[in-house]
Design an enzyme around this catalytic site. Structure first.
Site, PDB file in Angstrom:
ATOM      1  N   THR A 300      31.195  47.034  53.749  1.00 58.92           N
ATOM      2  CA  THR A 300      31.358  45.903  52.848  1.00 58.92           C
ATOM      3  C   THR A 300      30.013  45.507  52.256  1.00 58.92           C
ATOM      4  O   THR A 300      28.962  45.756  52.847  1.00 58.92           O
ATOM      5  CB  THR A 300      31.916  44.672  53.574  1.00 58.92           C
ATOM      6  OG1 THR A 300      30.915  44.138  54.439  1.00 58.92           O
ATOM      7  CG2 THR A 300      33.157  45.009  54.367  1.00 58.92           C
ATOM      8  N   ASP A 301      30.041  44.879  51.095  1.00 61.39           N
ATOM      9  CA  ASP A 301      28.879  44.117  50.671  1.00 61.39           C
ATOM     10  C   ASP A 301      28.752  42.927  51.630  1.00 61.39           C
ATOM     11  O   ASP A 301      29.636  42.683  52.470  1.00 61.39           O
ATOM     12  CB  ASP A 301      29.053  43.662  49.217  1.00 61.39           C
ATOM     13  CG  ASP A 301      27.726  43.409  48.511  1.00 61.39           C
ATOM     14  OD1 ASP A 301      26.677  43.329  49.193  1.00 61.39           O
ATOM     15  OD2 ASP A 301      27.720  43.289  47.277  1.00 61.39           O
ATOM     16  N   SER A 302      27.675  42.184  51.526  1.00 61.66           N
ATOM     17  CA  SER A 302      27.444  41.080  52.454  1.00 61.66           C
ATOM     18  C   SER A 302      28.650  40.145  52.515  1.00 61.66           C
ATOM     19  O   SER A 302      29.138  39.664  51.483  1.00 61.66           O
ATOM     20  CB  SER A 302      26.211  40.285  52.022  1.00 61.66           C
ATOM     21  OG  SER A 302      26.143  39.062  52.743  1.00 61.66           O
TER      22      SER A 302
END
Length: 559
Positions: A300-302
């Site tokens: 995932t992105d952050s």
């Protein structure tokens, strides 16, 4: 040494058991808590794994509930750690290598140690490591060979410091000039060019020994919302997505990429539920896994970004991401809440342990593929930024620097008197870097950095200083910077504007404009070379500046 070898052999045997085809084979060897920990990647403050620095300890306690990274790894059995300069992780190569070794020694299983080293406008590891101008400069060069070489050098240097996963390249196709978060991080607006350069960088990074990570799937290039602060909605049809956004990701997969990062994007044509892609099973499993055939690690992105937090609570997000098909959960805003939410989801039957095993296998297989079981440790004195690498970085900059408009170059009086002003970030702002390069050629320089938004007093001071000097400006797109440029052009002096990010701002400015796409040292050195006629500009715009300059535009002249 015997103890260390025994430990490495033990963890290899344990990981092999977990990664075996039969889920039950791994269960007795690795607890559920350890398996769930493998899914998480987060940060910790400190220059060492067991830091006792009071400021870092206080920050860790406040944000993570532990004193240091060693305690964090032990508490949550982390599968990965991400480095940031603001966390004190990347002060210099020896410190970074020491931190990496300390983290690896603290972990029962090898760690994936990651960072965002896209180069250009997004980087976490500064000099003396080799600094490249970044993706859009490579797009302006049109050179897959240079893209691969840049990735290879960067990969080798990161791995030498113990960083084995890089969240790059950016595979977004930037077709929206108002995009507030991608811009110069993209190779180009043309999907074919972006795909060629994405594939080349993937090959370079992975040949250099690090995990490459293409981002932000399914494509963040056509938005005017920053997913850090809001939820971008991309209204591409399925046909538009196939034609514009998909090609770089397809090329990355065809090149054998290890990892792909999700974007916190709503794409109704791909998932009518309007869930962000990170939480969308139709996008992650249906599209990325099944249609595109990607079987590597999805990160995932952050999870601290607004784009993934606004629809569901922080306890639901990691569970929904796993249900969608992701493997690594990056930087949750509350690691304890997220970790325990996943454990609870398994114990309550919402997630099966077989689903957890599936992601753990991918993660452990990737660690094995990148040689972390054989040797997770690195030389405490890594060698980076060697002359041959710096020459490649300079070639990238020289090939990418693009002159959009010209009325004064090359400057006839060499080296002359030069006022250097304008925008810049980092410890040594762009005007100071430029002035150093100019002074090295014997120029008499006056330096007046203004920051991103110069005040009226700063503008007036620059105008007063310009009365007897040539003027060089580093610029961004703020209204205040544009007022500075126009005021200096009104003095009648020779003014050169150097665009150090995306070149769309050139639509609002008249006069000579040189696009470097970056404020990295080699990019600014290249601008000076062009200004003084030491090299002929050869870069071609990788994007369109609407109403002014078409894709492929770029002036040149003989020296």
């Amino acid at each position: 040494m015997a103890k260390r070898l025994h430990l490495i052999g033990l963890v290899a045997a344990l990981s092999a058991a977990v990664a075996s085809p039969a889920p039950a084979a791994g269960a007795p060897r690795m607890s559920l808590e350890e398996k769930v920990g493998q899914l998480f990647v987060t940060y910790a403050y400190g220059a060492t794994a067991d830091t006792t620095d009071p400021a870092h300890v206080a920050a860790n306690r406040k944000e993570l509930g532990v004193d240091n990274a060693k305690q964090l790894i032990e508490k949550y059995h982390l599968g990965g750690v991400i480095y940031f300069s603001w966390a004190g992780n990347t002060a210099n190569p020896a410190q970074t290598a020491g931190l990496s070794n300390g983290l690896q020694a603290a972990s029962r299983l090898p760690l994936l140690i990651s960072t965002d080293q896209e180069h250009g406008v997004v980087y976490r590891v500064g000099e003396p490591a080799t600094q490249f101008p970044g993706s859009m400069a490579l797009g302006a060069s049109r050179s897959p060979v240079l893209a691969r070489d840049a990735g290879l050098i960067a990969g080798r240097e990161l791995r030498a410091m113990g960083i084995n996963q890089n969240y790059a390249p950016d595979a977004d196709v930037n077709v929206n000039p108002l995009n507030p978060v991608i811009g110069a991080r993209s190779f180009a607006e043309d999907p074919t060019l972006a795909a060629r350069l994405t594939a080349a960088q993937v090959e370079g990074y992975q040949q250099g020994g690090v995990v490459a990570t293409a981002k932000h799937f399914p494509g963040h290039g056509d938005t005017n919302v920053d997913s850090h602060t809001g939820i971008p909605v991309i209204n591409h049809s399925r046909e538009q997505w196939e034609r514009l956004d998909a090609p770089p990701f397809r090329a990355a997969i065809d090149s054998g990429i290890d990892s792909i990062m999700t974007g916190h994007l709503v794409v109704p044509a791909l998932d009518p539920s309007r869930d962000p892609a990170t939480l969308s099973k139709p996008i992650i499993t249906g599209l990325l896994r099944e249609k595109l055939g990607f079987q590597g690690v999805v990160v995932t992105d952050s999870l601290g970004m607004a784009g993934v937090r606004q629809k569901y609570g922080d306890a639901r997000v990691p569970v929904l991401a796993l249900k969608a098909g992701v493997d690594q959960l990056l930087k949750p805003p509350n690691i304890d809440l997220a970790y325990n939410a996943v454990l609870k989801a398994v114990r309550d039957g919402e997630l099966t342990e077989a689903r957890i095993d599936e992601s753990v296998r991918r993660i452990l297989d990737l660690k094995r593929k990148r040689g972390l079981y054989a040797n997770r440790f690195v030389d405490p004195n890594p060698v980076v930024g060697v002359p041959a690498s710096l020459r490649v970085a300079q070639e990238v900059a020289d090939r990418g620097t693009t002159v959009l408009r010209n009325s004064v170059l090359p400057l006839p009086d060499k080296p002359g008197k030069v006022l250097v002003t304008g925008w810049g970030t980092t410890a040594e702002p762009a005007p100071a870097k430029l002035a150093r390069s100019l002074a090295g050629r014997g120029a008499a320089t006056t330096v007046l950095p203004t920051g991103a938004k110069p005040t009226q007093a700063q503008i007036e001071a620059a105008v007063a200083a310009a009365t007897e000097l040539n003027v060089v400006i580093t610029n961004n797109a703020s209204a205040e910077q544009q007022r500075l440029v126009k005021a200096l052009q009104g003095t009648g002096k020779r003014v050169v504007v150097i665009g150090v990010r995306e070149p769309y701002e050139a639509a609002s400015l008249l006069g000579t404009y040189v696009a470097t796409y970056s404020y990295a040292r080699p990019a600014l050195e290249s601008a000076v070379r062009v200004i003084y006629g030491e090299v002929s500009p050869s870069g071609k715009l990788p994007v369109t500046v609407p109403g002014h300059f078409p894709f492929g535009h770029g002036l040149t002249w003989r020296i």
